[in-house]
Scaffold this motif. Structure first.
Motif, PDB file in Angstrom:
ATOM      1  N   GLN A 267       0.883  -1.196  -0.046  1.00  0.00           N
ATOM      2  CA  GLN A 267      -0.295  -0.087  -0.063  1.00  0.00           C
ATOM      3  C   GLN A 267       0.819   1.195   0.277  1.00  0.00           C
ATOM      4  O   GLN A 267       0.582   2.040  -0.780  1.00  0.00           O
ATOM      5  CB  GLN A 267      -0.881  -0.009   1.311  1.00  0.00           C
ATOM      6  N   TYR A 268       1.898   1.113   0.780  1.00  0.00           N
ATOM      7  CA  TYR A 268       2.902   2.322   0.835  1.00  0.00           C
ATOM      8  C   TYR A 268       3.597   2.387  -0.512  1.00  0.00           C
ATOM      9  O   TYR A 268       3.744   3.644  -1.078  1.00  0.00           O
ATOM     10  CB  TYR A 268       3.788   2.184   1.897  1.00  0.00           C
ATOM     11  N   GLU A 269       3.860   1.398  -1.315  1.00  0.00           N
ATOM     12  CA  GLU A 269       4.449   1.376  -2.605  1.00  0.00           C
ATOM     13  C   GLU A 269       3.792   2.077  -3.561  1.00  0.00           C
ATOM     14  O   GLU A 269       3.976   2.829  -4.536  1.00  0.00           O
ATOM     15  CB  GLU A 269       5.101   0.063  -3.002  1.00  0.00           C
ATOM     16  N   ALA A 270       2.417   1.678  -3.509  1.00  0.00           N
ATOM     17  CA  ALA A 270       1.277   2.305  -4.469  1.00  0.00           C
ATOM     18  C   ALA A 270       1.194   3.849  -4.360  1.00  0.00           C
ATOM     19  O   ALA A 270       0.985   4.517  -5.298  1.00  0.00           O
ATOM     20  CB  ALA A 270       0.085   1.421  -4.370  1.00  0.00           C
ATOM     21  N   ALA A 271       0.951   4.114  -3.073  1.00  0.00           N
ATOM     22  CA  ALA A 271       0.794   5.636  -2.732  1.00  0.00           C
ATOM     23  C   ALA A 271       1.801   6.271  -3.274  1.00  0.00           C
ATOM     24  O   ALA A 271       1.760   7.291  -4.000  1.00  0.00           O
ATOM     25  CB  ALA A 271       0.670   5.586  -1.263  1.00  0.00           C
ATOM     26  N   THR A 272       3.390   5.804  -3.082  1.00  0.00           N
ATOM     27  CA  THR A 272       4.396   6.575  -3.448  1.00  0.00           C
ATOM     28  C   THR A 272       4.394   6.413  -4.821  1.00  0.00           C
ATOM     29  O   THR A 272       4.686   7.829  -5.739  1.00  0.00           O
ATOM     30  CB  THR A 272       5.531   5.713  -3.054  1.00  0.00           C
ATOM     31  N   LEU A 273       3.988   5.584  -5.748  1.00  0.00           N
ATOM     32  CA  LEU A 273       4.133   5.534  -7.145  1.00  0.00           C
ATOM     33  C   LEU A 273       2.813   6.533  -7.815  1.00  0.00           C
ATOM     34  O   LEU A 273       2.959   7.302  -8.672  1.00  0.00           O
ATOM     35  CB  LEU A 273       3.694   4.402  -7.944  1.00  0.00           C
ATOM     36  N   MET A 274       1.976   6.852  -6.893  1.00  0.00           N
ATOM     37  CA  MET A 274       0.959   7.778  -7.390  1.00  0.00           C
ATOM     38  C   MET A 274       1.176   9.156  -6.945  1.00  0.00           C
ATOM     39  O   MET A 274       0.534  10.106  -7.191  1.00  0.00           O
ATOM     40  CB  MET A 274      -0.579   7.476  -6.448  1.00  0.00           C
ATOM     41  N   ALA A 276       2.357  10.313  -3.939  1.00  0.00           N
ATOM     42  CA  ALA A 276       2.001  10.762  -2.233  1.00  0.00           C
ATOM     43  C   ALA A 276       3.208  11.132  -1.635  1.00  0.00           C
ATOM     44  O   ALA A 276       4.119  10.317  -1.571  1.00  0.00           O
ATOM     45  CB  ALA A 276       0.890   9.711  -1.866  1.00  0.00           C
ATOM     46  N   ASN A 277       3.023  12.247  -0.895  1.00  0.00           N
ATOM     47  CA  ASN A 277       4.087  12.629  -0.046  1.00  0.00           C
ATOM     48  C   ASN A 277       4.207  11.603   1.488  1.00  0.00           C
ATOM     49  O   ASN A 277       3.084  10.888   1.559  1.00  0.00           O
ATOM     50  CB  ASN A 277       4.472  13.970   0.224  1.00  0.00           C
ATOM     51  N   ALA A 278       4.999  12.050   2.169  1.00  0.00           N
ATOM     52  CA  ALA A 278       5.103  11.381   3.445  1.00  0.00           C
ATOM     53  C   ALA A 278       3.760  11.630   4.345  1.00  0.00           C
ATOM     54  O   ALA A 278       3.077  10.716   5.020  1.00  0.00           O
ATOM     55  CB  ALA A 278       6.312  11.602   4.463  1.00  0.00           C
ATOM     56  N   TRP A 279       3.269  12.737   4.509  1.00  0.00           N
ATOM     57  CA  TRP A 279       2.071  13.346   4.929  1.00  0.00           C
ATOM     58  C   TRP A 279       0.997  12.652   4.441  1.00  0.00           C
ATOM     59  O   TRP A 279       0.029  12.150   5.079  1.00  0.00           O
ATOM     60  CB  TRP A 279       1.923  14.659   5.180  1.00  0.00           C
ATOM     61  N   GLN A 280       0.794  12.632   3.128  1.00  0.00           N
ATOM     62  CA  GLN A 280      -0.497  11.925   2.617  1.00  0.00           C
ATOM     63  C   GLN A 280      -0.436  10.593   2.783  1.00  0.00           C
ATOM     64  O   GLN A 280      -1.540   9.802   2.627  1.00  0.00           O
ATOM     65  CB  GLN A 280      -0.316  12.223   0.914  1.00  0.00           C
ATOM     66  N   ARG A 281       0.868   9.741   2.724  1.00  0.00           N
ATOM     67  CA  ARG A 281       0.895   8.311   2.838  1.00  0.00           C
ATOM     68  C   ARG A 281       0.372   8.028   4.585  1.00  0.00           C
ATOM     69  O   ARG A 281      -0.172   7.211   4.789  1.00  0.00           O
ATOM     70  CB  ARG A 281       2.274   7.848   2.887  1.00  0.00           C
ATOM     71  N   PHE A 282       0.853   9.023   5.398  1.00  0.00           N
ATOM     72  CA  PHE A 282       0.272   8.835   6.679  1.00  0.00           C
ATOM     73  C   PHE A 282      -1.244   8.880   6.888  1.00  0.00           C
ATOM     74  O   PHE A 282      -1.813   8.180   7.713  1.00  0.00           O
ATOM     75  CB  PHE A 282       1.172   9.880   7.778  1.00  0.00           C
ATOM     76  N   VAL A 283      -1.884   9.927   6.290  1.00  0.00           N
ATOM     77  CA  VAL A 283      -3.149  10.203   6.313  1.00  0.00           C
ATOM     78  C   VAL A 283      -3.922   9.269   5.826  1.00  0.00           C
ATOM     79  O   VAL A 283      -5.063   8.867   6.260  1.00  0.00           O
ATOM     80  CB  VAL A 283      -3.532  11.748   5.747  1.00  0.00           C
TER      81      VAL A 283
END
Length: 372
Positions: A267-274, A276-283
Motif C-alpha cells: 500500500q505504501y509502494e502504491a501510494a508512492t507511485l501515485m 503521495a508524499n510522507a504526510w499523504q501516506r500517513f493520512v
C-alpha cells in the motif's frame, strides 16, 4: 497397480481419542474455562456483589454500632443536587454592592438561611451571569468536583499519551540503527513501579531543589523562576498528567507498532507511485490501517485514566484544595480512611456504571465511524 474400478480399502479406524474429551465436548470446555471462571468469580464478581450489598447499609470498618440497612440513603446522599440562583447584595438605593474583588454575593450560610430546604447542601460550583450567580449545590460536593477532575485528567492524558505513543511507534518502526535500543528505552517506564515513578517525579518537581525548576533557573538566569508544580492548583493536575503519560506511553507504543507492522507494504509502494508524499501516506494509508488499533488504544487509555489513584495518593494526596482529587481517590479515602464502607462502595458502584456507559458509547461511536 490396482485394477481400474477396484474398490479402495477402507481407512483404518482412529484410535486414542475418547469421545468424552473431544475439543467440542462440554467437558473439555469446562475443564479449560473452569479455573479462569472460578478466579473471575472469586476476585471480580464476588467483591462486586459484596460492594453492591454494602451500598444499602451504613457499614463502617470499626464501629461499636451494628450495621443497619438504610435502603437508598447512600445513593440519595451521593446524587442529590440542586441549582440555586443567588442575586448580588444590594444597598439601600437598590444598586449592587461591590468591593475590590467585584460584585458582592451572600455567603452560602446566608443562602441556606434564606432557603431552609438547602440545609444539608453545600456549594460545589458556581457560575456568574451578570449580577446573578448560578450555584450547583450538592449533599456531597466533593464527588462532583472529583468527577470534573477525573474527566479533566482524561482529556489531558489521552491526546498526550496516545499521540506520543504513535510518534514513538513511527520512529522505532523505521529501519534505523539502534531501533531495538530505543524500543527498550521507551518501554522501560512501563515496567517501573508507579509508586517509584511518582516519588521520583515528586522529587523532580520540587519547588526549591527539583530538577525541572533548576533547569528553568539555569536557562532564565533568574533564581526565583519556577512554579510550585504540585502545590499550585493550576499546575498540579497537568503535572500528574504529564507524569502519567510518560509512564504509560510505552505500552501504547508497542500496540501501535504491532498495528503498523500489520499494514501491507504494497500500500505504501502504491501510494508512492501515485505521487503521495510522507504526510499523504500517513493520512491515507497509515491512519486507516490503524483504525481498530486506535480504537483499542483510546478505550484502554481512557479506562486507565478514569482509574487514577496512585499518582494522586503519592504526589499530592488530593491537594492542593482538592484540585487533584479523583473519584477513585475520593472513594478510597471515604471507605478506608474515613472508614465509611457503605458510602465509599456507593461512590465506586456509581462511578463504575458511569465509566461502563461511556466506554460502551465510545465503542459505538467508533464502530459507526468505521462503518461509514
Amino acid at each position: 497397480m490396482t485394477e481400474a474400478g477396484a474398490a479402495l480399502p477402507a481407512p483404518p479406524p482412529q484410535r486414542g481419542r475418547k469421545a468424552g474429551l473431544d475439543q467440542d465436548s462440554p467437558f473439555a470446555v469446562a475443564a479449560f474455562a473452569g479455573p479462569a471462571l472460578l478466579l473471575f468469580a472469586a476476585f471480580i464478581v464476588l467483591p462486586l456483589l459484596l460492594a453492591l450489598c454494602a451500598t444499602f447499609t451504613n457499614h463502617r470498618l470499626m464501629s461499636p454500632e451494628p450495621t443497619q440497612f438504610v435502603g437508598l440513603e447512600n445513593y440519595r446522599r451521593l446524587l442529590s443536587v440542586d441549582v440555586v440562583t443567588v442575586d448580588a447584595l444590594r444597598g439601600s438605593g437598590g444598586a449592587a454592592l461591590r468591593d475590590q474583588d467585584g460584585l458582592r454575593f451572600p455567603t452560602w450560610r446566608q443562602v441556606r438561611q434564606a432557603h431552609p430546604e438547602l440545609g444539608g447542601y453545600r456549594e460545589a460550583f458556581h457560575l456568574r451571569l451578570g449580577e446573578r450567580r448560578l450555584v450547583l449545590a450538592a449533599t456531597d460536593p466533593q464527588f462532583y468536583r472529583s468527577l470534573i477532575n477525573t474527566f479533566l485528567f482524561a482529556l489531558l492524558v489521552l491526546p498526550l499519551q496516545c499521540g506520543s505513543a504513535l510518534g514513538m511507534a513511527l520512529l522505532v518502526n523505521q529501519k534505523i540503527r539502534g531501533r531495538i535500543f530505543f524500543r527498550t528505552v521507551y518501554f522501560a517506564p512501563v515496567v517501573t513501579s508507579m509508586v517509584v515513578a511518582s516519588i521520583v517525579w515528586s522529587i523532580m518537581l520540587n519547588t526549591d531543589r527539583g530538577l525541572v525548576n533548576e533547569v528553568l533557573r539555569a536557562l532564565s538566569g533568574d533564581p526565583n523562576t519556577g512554579p510550585d508544580w504540585l502545590g499550585d492548583s493550576l499546575f498540579a493536575l497537568p503535572a500528574i498528567a504529564v507524569m502519567s503519560a510518560w509512564q504509560g506511553m510505552g505500552f501504547q507504543m508497542l500496540v501501535f507498532l504491532a498495528g503498523l507492522q500489520s499494514i501491507p507494504h504494497e500500500q505504501y509502494e502504491a501510494a508512492t507511485l501515485m505521487g503521495a508524499n510522507a504526510w499523504q501516506r500517513f493520512v491515507h494509508v497509515t491512519l486507516p490501517g490503524l483504525r481498530n488499533t486506535i480504537v483499542f488504544v483510546l478505550v484502554s487509555t481512557a479506562l486507565l485514566a478514569f482509574g487514577l489513584f496512585t499518582q494522586v495518593d503519592v504526589m499530592t494526596s488530593g491537594g492542593p484544595l482538592d484540585s487533584t482529587t479523583t473519584v477513585v481517590y475520593h472513594s478510597v479515602r471515604t471507605g478506608f480512611r474515613e472508614q465509611d464502607i457503605g458510602y465509599g462502595s456507593t461512590i465506586a458502584l456509581v462511578f463504575f456504571g458511569l465509566v461502563l456507559a461511556l466506554s460502551a458509547l465510545q465503542r459505538m461511536v467508533a464502530a459507526k465511524g468505521g462503518a461509514k
